[in-house]
Enzyme design. Structure first.
Site, PDB file in Angstrom:
ATOM      1  N   GLU A 119       0.885  -1.177   0.000  1.00 51.81           N
ATOM      2  CA  GLU A 119       0.000   0.000   0.000  1.00 51.81           C
ATOM      3  C   GLU A 119       0.912   1.213   0.000  1.00 51.81           C
ATOM      4  OE1 GLU A 119      -3.941  -1.957   1.597  1.00 51.81           O
ATOM      5  OE2 GLU A 119      -3.284  -0.200   2.683  1.00 51.81           O
ATOM      6  N   CYS A 150      -1.763   9.318   2.864  1.00 52.52           N
ATOM      7  CA  CYS A 150      -1.568   8.707   1.540  1.00 52.52           C
ATOM      8  C   CYS A 150      -2.629   9.225   0.578  1.00 52.52           C
ATOM      9  CB  CYS A 150      -1.618   7.193   1.643  1.00 52.52           C
ATOM     10  SG  CYS A 150      -3.081   6.570   2.465  1.00 52.52           S
TER      11      CYS A 150
HETATM   12  P1  NAD Z   1       8.862   4.282   4.095  1.00 55.56           P
HETATM   13  O1  NAD Z   1       8.808   3.521   2.831  1.00 55.56           O
HETATM   14  O2  NAD Z   1      10.024   5.156   4.352  1.00 55.56           O
HETATM   15  O3  NAD Z   1       8.809   3.273   5.342  1.00 55.56           O
HETATM   16  C1  NAD Z   1       7.745   2.372   5.556  1.00 55.56           C
HETATM   17  C2  NAD Z   1       8.211   1.233   6.453  1.00 55.56           C
HETATM   18  O4  NAD Z   1       9.173   0.439   5.754  1.00 55.56           O
HETATM   19  C3  NAD Z   1       8.904   1.678   7.747  1.00 55.56           C
HETATM   20  O5  NAD Z   1       8.481   0.824   8.784  1.00 55.56           O
HETATM   21  C4  NAD Z   1      10.369   1.478   7.419  1.00 55.56           C
HETATM   22  O6  NAD Z   1      11.171   1.267   8.552  1.00 55.56           O
HETATM   23  C5  NAD Z   1      10.325   0.236   6.548  1.00 55.56           C
HETATM   24  N1  NAD Z   1      11.462   0.039   5.640  1.00 55.56           N
HETATM   25  C6  NAD Z   1      12.268   0.972   5.071  1.00 55.56           C
HETATM   26  N2  NAD Z   1      13.168   0.373   4.257  1.00 55.56           N
HETATM   27  C7  NAD Z   1      12.922  -0.962   4.296  1.00 55.56           C
HETATM   28  C8  NAD Z   1      13.496  -2.103   3.664  1.00 55.56           C
HETATM   29  N3  NAD Z   1      14.516  -1.994   2.810  1.00 55.56           N
HETATM   30  N4  NAD Z   1      12.974  -3.314   3.929  1.00 55.56           N
HETATM   31  C9  NAD Z   1      11.918  -3.444   4.756  1.00 55.56           C
HETATM   32  N5  NAD Z   1      11.335  -2.410   5.399  1.00 55.56           N
HETATM   33  C10 NAD Z   1      11.829  -1.175   5.172  1.00 55.56           C
HETATM   34  O7  NAD Z   1       7.502   5.096   4.181  1.00 55.56           O
HETATM   35  P2  NAD Z   1       6.998   6.117   5.319  1.00 55.56           P
HETATM   36  O8  NAD Z   1       7.751   7.389   5.232  1.00 55.56           O
HETATM   37  O9  NAD Z   1       6.921   5.426   6.635  1.00 55.56           O
HETATM   38  O10 NAD Z   1       5.486   6.355   4.877  1.00 55.56           O
HETATM   39  C11 NAD Z   1       5.083   7.358   3.986  1.00 55.56           C
HETATM   40  C12 NAD Z   1       4.629   6.739   2.676  1.00 55.56           C
HETATM   41  O11 NAD Z   1       3.622   5.748   2.939  1.00 55.56           O
HETATM   42  C13 NAD Z   1       3.971   7.740   1.744  1.00 55.56           C
HETATM   43  O12 NAD Z   1       4.409   7.495   0.434  1.00 55.56           O
HETATM   44  C14 NAD Z   1       2.480   7.424   1.892  1.00 55.56           C
HETATM   45  O13 NAD Z   1       1.702   7.816   0.796  1.00 55.56           O
HETATM   46  C15 NAD Z   1       2.514   5.954   2.070  1.00 55.56           C
HETATM   47  N6  NAD Z   1       1.288   5.455   2.708  1.00 55.56           N
HETATM   48  C16 NAD Z   1       0.412   4.721   1.958  1.00 55.56           C
HETATM   49  C17 NAD Z   1      -0.770   4.282   2.524  1.00 55.56           C
HETATM   50  C18 NAD Z   1      -1.775   3.492   1.730  1.00 55.56           C
HETATM   51  O14 NAD Z   1      -2.714   2.989   2.325  1.00 55.56           O
HETATM   52  N7  NAD Z   1      -1.636   3.355   0.415  1.00 55.56           N
HETATM   53  C19 NAD Z   1      -1.064   4.604   3.858  1.00 55.56           C
HETATM   54  C20 NAD Z   1      -0.146   5.338   4.593  1.00 55.56           C
HETATM   55  C21 NAD Z   1       1.030   5.765   4.008  1.00 55.56           C
END
Ligand code: NAD
Length: 456
Positions: free
Chosen positions: A228, A262
């Protein structure tokens, strides 16, 4: 790991992060515990989750204060998120038994052949979560996953660690065994360590960049992977609306949660006949928002949770100004301490500008005039993302005609930035793959097992 309050820049806690060894040990605990949990009668599992719901209500104020302290979300919006999660749990409590009941899909008249579908839990799943709505995006996964009989390795975002720890405490206090729901604490490296374990499913919420890396790493393993991801969600405002009311609703969609949703409104197209009036009403509305201490009841716009996002916002505004956009409000960093960006409105933008192409994830918005519905459809579809899209119009027929041509997971007539537990939440293109919520979002934590039963 240090936890910093983004509104003040002060360190508010230090926590121990997991490493590959501790993650492995947690995985093994979950693997051993999962069969016992899936053997617990579903009514009992749901009763435990109902207790979790009660605890969320009982502890709401403390949980909301912690969330606000670590992500900078205005306190009223933190409470709203907690209330929203309890409403989602209500849906799961009401629907899970029906969604997971074994189905007889065929029986021949002679009674010799029967075909049935059973819904089997996936096993041990990884739930890797974002910080912007930790209760929503975490709960959308771990509540139905646990209800369906899975064990969950839950990795909150490093920016919402304290909230993740509270969630784990409450889930355990409600009665979920400690080895069935396990918090894995840390940043992206810890998330990567979690994905090195032989889990049966990965449910990720976060950015497209991380999601694409995860898809590449799980693709070869043939395990269920749901992603997501981000959005660049458009709204089109037709000339037949009440301009002031539409401007207020769209501004709320763009600036709620400080634009860090998001499904925040990220692009606004306005019919040229009302463009000037709409822009004026929009700016007046945004000027009325109180920016400030997120713990203050009156605050509507809070801090920017991720410090690096400030550079993204600055670059988008500079790029738009250079290419001819009109800066009508904001456009600058606000304070020296903590992460603050002024609510920003850019008018006369176009699709050559980053602000209309890349996810902003902050309190900035671009407004663009369009000549007619066809131009609006083309622009709405001109994006790498496809999470949500909306139309404001007096005519349902017109809105439906437009939205049927827009490629997005959710579409809205006269509303925006809205999620319902009864409807599937999904994206197309770079907004992801798979879904949560609705009865599909319960079944997604199971695999269908096909039974062919022939009475010889
Ligand atoms: P992010 O991708 O930086 O991190 C998300 C999660 O992934 C964190 O827990 C992080 O520690 C982990 N992570 C980072 N690198 C990783 C790796 N290599 N392997 C495994 N896990 C890893 O995103 P963020 O800054 O936490 O969130 C913001 C983003 O999320 C925005 O783009 C937003 O639109 C999106 N979002 C989408 C939805 C949806 O329902 N579509 C909902 C909320 C947020």
């Amino acid at each position: 790991m240090r936890i910093t309050n983004p509104a003040t820049g002060l360190v508010i806690a230090e926590v121990a992060a997991d490493n590959l060894k501790t993650v492995r040990a947690k995985y093994e605990l979950a693997r051993a515990a999962q069969p016992k949990w899936s053997a617990v009668p579903i009514k009992k599992r749901l009763a435990i989750l109902s207790k979790f719901r009660e605890l969320l209500i009982e502890r709401q104020e403390k949980l909301a204060r912690t969330l606000t302290a670590e992500v900078g979300k205005p306190i009223r919006q933190s409470r709203n998120e907690l209330k929203g999660l309890t409403a989602r749990i209500d849906f799961f409590l009401a629907e899970t038994e029906r969604a997971l009941r074994e189905e007889k899909v065929f029986a021949d008249p002679a009674g010799k052949l029967e075909e049935r579908i059973a819904h089997i839990p996936l096993g041990v799943i990884a739930n890797i979560s974002a910080w912007n709505y930790p209760y929503f995006v975490g709960g959308n996964v771990f509540v139905p996953a646990l209800a369906a009989g899975n064990a969950v390795l839950y990795k909150p975002s490093e920016l919402a660690t304290l909230t993740g720890q509270h969630i784990a405490e409450l889930v355990h206090e409600a009665g979920v065994p400690r080895d069935v729901f396990i918090a894995v604490i840390g940043d992206g490296a810890t998330g990567a360590a979690l994905l090195r374990q032989p889990v049966d499913g990965v449910f990720f919420t976060g950015s497209y960049r991380t999601g694409a890396k995860i898809a590449a790493s799980t693709g070869r393993r043939m395990i269920k992977t749901q992603l997501e991801l981000g959005g660049k969600d458009p709204i089109y405002v037709c000339e037949d609306v009440d301009v002031k009311a539409a401007a207020a609703a769209v501004a709320d969609g763009a600036f709620y949660n400080t634009g860090q949703s998001c499904c925040s409104v990220e692009r606004v197209y306005v019919h040229e006949q009302i463009y000037d009036a709409f822009v004026a009403a929009f700016v007046a509305e945004v000027k009325s928002y109180k920016v400030g201490d997120p713990q203050d009841e009156a605050t509507y716009v809070g801090a920017i949770t991720r410090k690096p996002q400030l550079a993204v916002l600055k670059a988008q505004v500079a790029d738009a100004k250079r290419k001819g956009a009109k800066l009508l409000l904001g456009g600058h960093v606000l304070r020296a301490k903590g992460n603050w960006y002024a609510p920003t409105v850019l008018a006369d933008v176009d699709h050559s500008m980053l602000v209309m192409r890349d996810e902003s994830f902050g309190p900035i918005i671009g407004l663009q005039a369009v000549a007619d519905d066809e131009a609006a459809i083309d622009l709405m579809n001109d994006s790498e993302y496809g999470l949500t899209a909306g139309v404001y119009s007096a005519s349902e027929k017109r809105a439906k005609r437009i939205l049927s041509k827009v490629n997005a997971g959710s579409v809205y007539w006269n509303c925006c930035d809205r999620v319902s537990p009864r409807l599937p939440w999904s994206g197309v293109k770079h907004s992801g793959i798979g879904l949560t919520l609705s009865t599909y979002g319960i079944q997604t934590f199971t695999r269908p097992k096909a039974w062919h039963l022939r009475d010889a």
